[in-house]
Design an enzyme around this catalytic site. Sequence first.
Site, PDB file in Angstrom:
ATOM      1  N   HIS A  56       0.845  -1.199   0.000  1.00  0.00           N
ATOM      2  CA  HIS A  56       0.000   0.000   0.000  1.00  0.00           C
ATOM      3  C   HIS A  56       0.881   1.250   0.000  1.00  0.00           C
ATOM      4  CE1 HIS A  56      -3.859  -1.977   1.829  1.00  0.00           C
ATOM      5  NE2 HIS A  56      -3.361  -2.670   0.826  1.00  0.00           N
ATOM      6  N   GLU A  58       0.863   3.816   1.924  1.00  0.00           N
ATOM      7  CA  GLU A  58       1.363   4.171   3.254  1.00  0.00           C
ATOM      8  C   GLU A  58       2.563   3.326   3.650  1.00  0.00           C
ATOM      9  OE1 GLU A  58      -3.244   4.281   3.670  1.00  0.00           O
ATOM     10  OE2 GLU A  58      -1.756   3.275   2.426  1.00  0.00           O
ATOM     11  N   CYS A  86      -6.076   1.865   5.975  1.00  0.00           N
ATOM     12  CA  CYS A  86      -6.731   0.629   6.390  1.00  0.00           C
ATOM     13  C   CYS A  86      -6.146   0.178   7.730  1.00  0.00           C
ATOM     14  CB  CYS A  86      -6.536  -0.460   5.331  1.00  0.00           C
ATOM     15  SG  CYS A  86      -4.830  -1.085   5.237  1.00  0.00           S
ATOM     16  N   CYS A  89      -2.282  -0.640   7.525  1.00  0.00           N
ATOM     17  CA  CYS A  89      -1.436   0.563   7.456  1.00  0.00           C
ATOM     18  C   CYS A  89      -1.488   1.337   8.768  1.00  0.00           C
ATOM     19  CB  CYS A  89      -1.861   1.434   6.282  1.00  0.00           C
ATOM     20  SG  CYS A  89      -1.543   0.639   4.691  1.00  0.00           S
TER      21      CYS A  89
END
Length: 149
Positions: A56, A58, A86, A89
């Site tokens: 992701h 992040e 999410c 993260c």
Amino acid sequence: MLDPLDDSYFMKKALQEAELAYEKNEVPIGAVIVIADRIIARAHNLTELLNDVTAHAEMQAITAAANFLGGKYLKECTLYVTLEPCQMCAGALYWSQIKKIVYGAADERRGCTVMGTKLHPKTEIIGGVLEEECGELITRFFIEKRNLN
């Protein structure tokens, strides 16, 4: 006088990263990490390219910022991300002890807020910065995906 390096300025930089993800057929989420008004990490989703569910924006940004700083803690940093983090993260951000998280669009199904994920007690979280622009890009991406199938 307005500060040119405000939350909107840095969210626009995160949106540029999201556009790069969009061009690569990745879910268009972008992130930048800032310390003392200086961007030290830029990232976007790479889950398809790397075939890695943890890639992701992040996560990529946390790694880049830690490498830049030479340490795992991001205590004086701010993350700007186009979609609310999410649970995965948010967990990584907890361990990084990041000072502040600023996100654009809320993720009403999988976001850390609705999931009840705990952030580090010293972490401040702000949502809704350039929310329309951030949300529109993600919505457009998924509409195009549905129309292709």
